[in-house]
Scaffold this active site. Sequence first.
Site, mmCIF file in Angstrom:
data_model
loop_
_atom_site.group_PDB
_atom_site.id
_atom_site.type_symbol
_atom_site.label_atom_id
_atom_site.label_comp_id
_atom_site.label_asym_id
_atom_site.label_seq_id
_atom_site.Cartn_x
_atom_site.Cartn_y
_atom_site.Cartn_z
ATOM 1 N N ILE A 178 32.906 57.090 0.971
ATOM 2 C CA ILE A 178 33.997 56.224 0.486
ATOM 3 C C ILE A 178 34.612 56.856 -0.762
ATOM 4 O O ILE A 178 35.837 56.901 -0.911
ATOM 5 C CB ILE A 178 33.494 54.786 0.183
ATOM 6 C CG1 ILE A 178 33.019 54.119 1.466
ATOM 7 C CG2 ILE A 178 34.585 53.949 -0.485
ATOM 8 C CD1 ILE A 178 32.412 52.738 1.292
ATOM 9 N N GLY A 179 33.743 57.387 -1.627
ATOM 10 C CA GLY A 179 34.226 58.035 -2.840
ATOM 11 C C GLY A 179 35.235 59.131 -2.531
ATOM 12 O O GLY A 179 36.296 59.227 -3.165
ATOM 13 N N ARG A 195 13.845 45.084 4.180
ATOM 14 C CA ARG A 195 14.997 44.585 3.428
ATOM 15 C C ARG A 195 14.676 44.490 1.932
ATOM 16 O O ARG A 195 15.490 44.818 1.079
ATOM 17 C CB ARG A 195 15.335 43.191 3.966
ATOM 18 C CG ARG A 195 16.800 43.001 4.143
ATOM 19 C CD ARG A 195 17.080 41.704 4.871
ATOM 20 N NE ARG A 195 18.059 40.961 4.098
ATOM 21 C CZ ARG A 195 17.887 39.721 3.679
ATOM 22 N NH1 ARG A 195 16.789 39.070 3.931
ATOM 23 N NH2 ARG A 195 18.837 39.139 2.987
ATOM 24 N N ASN A 226 18.348 48.617 -5.093
ATOM 25 C CA ASN A 226 19.696 48.299 -5.567
ATOM 26 C C ASN A 226 19.676 47.405 -6.797
ATOM 27 O O ASN A 226 20.503 47.563 -7.690
ATOM 28 C CB ASN A 226 20.547 47.721 -4.430
ATOM 29 C CG ASN A 226 20.994 48.842 -3.499
ATOM 30 O OD1 ASN A 226 21.696 49.761 -3.920
ATOM 31 N ND2 ASN A 226 20.546 48.803 -2.258
ATOM 32 N N VAL A 264 31.349 47.526 -4.417
ATOM 33 C CA VAL A 264 31.561 47.827 -3.003
ATOM 34 C C VAL A 264 30.210 48.011 -2.298
ATOM 35 O O VAL A 264 30.027 47.612 -1.153
ATOM 36 C CB VAL A 264 32.422 49.111 -2.854
ATOM 37 C CG1 VAL A 264 32.586 49.493 -1.382
ATOM 38 C CG2 VAL A 264 33.789 48.925 -3.510
ATOM 39 N N ALA A 265 29.257 48.620 -3.011
ATOM 40 C CA ALA A 265 27.976 48.983 -2.389
ATOM 41 C C ALA A 265 27.210 47.751 -1.919
ATOM 42 O O ALA A 265 27.169 46.729 -2.598
ATOM 43 C CB ALA A 265 27.126 49.763 -3.381
ATOM 44 N N ASN A 266 26.607 47.872 -0.767
ATOM 45 C CA ASN A 266 25.857 46.743 -0.184
ATOM 46 C C ASN A 266 24.452 46.621 -0.724
ATOM 47 O O ASN A 266 23.845 47.635 -1.044
ATOM 48 C CB ASN A 266 25.820 46.921 1.335
ATOM 49 C CG ASN A 266 27.145 46.532 1.937
ATOM 50 O OD1 ASN A 266 27.722 45.517 1.547
ATOM 51 N ND2 ASN A 266 27.641 47.342 2.859
ATOM 52 N N ASP A 283 37.116 43.123 5.083
ATOM 53 C CA ASP A 283 36.965 42.119 6.140
ATOM 54 C C ASP A 283 38.278 41.346 6.320
ATOM 55 O O ASP A 283 38.693 41.047 7.441
ATOM 56 C CB ASP A 283 35.821 41.162 5.774
ATOM 57 C CG ASP A 283 34.574 41.937 5.400
ATOM 58 O OD1 ASP A 283 34.051 42.650 6.252
ATOM 59 O OD2 ASP A 283 34.152 41.864 4.224
ATOM 60 N N ARG A 308 40.623 43.494 8.125
ATOM 61 C CA ARG A 308 40.217 43.580 9.539
ATOM 62 C C ARG A 308 40.702 42.345 10.294
ATOM 63 O O ARG A 308 41.145 42.437 11.447
ATOM 64 C CB ARG A 308 38.685 43.682 9.640
ATOM 65 C CG ARG A 308 38.163 45.063 9.277
ATOM 66 C CD ARG A 308 36.642 45.030 9.116
ATOM 67 N NE ARG A 308 36.101 46.368 8.952
ATOM 68 C CZ ARG A 308 34.871 46.619 8.523
ATOM 69 N NH1 ARG A 308 34.046 45.624 8.193
ATOM 70 N NH2 ARG A 308 34.447 47.867 8.413
ATOM 71 N N HIS A 338 29.679 39.420 2.329
ATOM 72 C CA HIS A 338 30.133 40.601 3.073
ATOM 73 C C HIS A 338 28.968 41.057 3.949
ATOM 74 O O HIS A 338 28.264 42.009 3.649
ATOM 75 C CB HIS A 338 30.573 41.721 2.122
ATOM 76 C CG HIS A 338 30.773 43.029 2.852
ATOM 77 N ND1 HIS A 338 31.808 43.216 3.730
ATOM 78 C CD2 HIS A 338 30.057 44.161 2.865
ATOM 79 C CE1 HIS A 338 31.713 44.425 4.261
ATOM 80 N NE2 HIS A 338 30.656 45.020 3.751
#
Length: 332
Positions: A17-18, A99, A106, A130-132, A160, A163, A188
């Site tokens: 993405i960067g 998970r 993170n 942005v990062a999940n 989203d 989209r 998200h």
Amino acid sequence: MAKDAVRVLVTGAAGQIGYALVPMVARGVMLGPDQPVILHMLDIEPAAEALNGVKMELIDAAFPLLKDVIATTDVVEACAGVNIAVMVGGFPRKEGMERKDVMSKNVSIYKAQASALEKHAAENCKVLVVANPANTNALILKEFAPSIPEKNITCLTRLDHNRALGQISERLDIQVSDVKNVIIWGNHSSTQYPDVSHATVTSSSGEKSVRELVADDKWLKTEFITTVQQRGAAIIKARKLSSALSAASAACDHIRDWVLGTPKGTWVSMGVYSDGSYGIPPGLIYSFPVTCEKGEWSIVKGLKIDEFSRAKMDATANELMEEKSLAYSCLN
Ligand SMILES: NC(=O)c1ccc[n+]([C@@H]2O[C@H](COP(=O)([O-])OP(=O)(O)OC[C@H]3O[C@@H](n4cnc5c(N)ncnc54)[C@H](O)[C@@H]3O)[C@@H](O)[C@H]2O)c1
């Protein structure tokens, strides 16, 4: 008179993405064609050489608006004086990982980067995560940067939202720019609720409701929703890589509308700190419909919510509450 340069931080700048995002910022897609920028790019040590390669390409592209580029693995140097921070860097879920393990990685990244931003960013710095998991990373960032106003910390659900616009335009065979006011509620993730109850299409004969034009509630309540929810997975299947250009473009849309304002009569979706609107518990970063003016977003109030929407909005809020407790359990 030429404007002063705005400092834009992109973390994870050596990633996919960067790589799509930094040229957009340098071309004025994010902040406008008359706004000079200084790019601050952060990545981690193993990606330092690749990051330097991105810097070389930015120099080679000779962007007139790009006044300087800082490429670093030092979070303090990266955050120094930044006006806008786009947080793309994070720890991806790898095969076989629980998970909780991904969340834990993170949480520690976002805790550390929150402190660096709080201490070193410019006053009133606007942050987009942005990062999940994007909503929960943003929440952790907010919790560990208490002096940054909560209104300045947001997460990306604009991809989203875009989209959803795209699916409606395909279905009705109309221009995407003629569709507006879809809503992404919540997380998200695949529990997000793409809602067209209030969306409209502009035509030569005025504005018409998407619902009436589609005239197929069954499709709107099933396939449309799942297509938007699972679009990320469909891109990975097709490209063997996750969405990058659309994510980068959506990040530019998010910041541009936040800073420069949304067009009159149009709202967009942003993950923001809940104030309890629509019965969504405060203390979550939840995607709402918002309008922006003079650099501030406000949640669109008073939309009618039917039973179907209520259940979907609550389900995604519940998932965010679970993510929040999982994140907190990683802090201990
Ligand atoms: N919110 C959204 O709509 C949306 C859409 C697409 C992707 N994403 C998420 O965006 C993130 C980036 O996606 P990508 O495809 O560019 O991934 P990527 O793996 O290509 O790039 C991520 C980059 O982050 C870097 N990084 C890791 N830890 C870091 C840290 N502590 N500080 C700074 N940089 C760090 C990595 O070295 C890598 O260069 C992922 O979490 C992805 O799930 C979100």
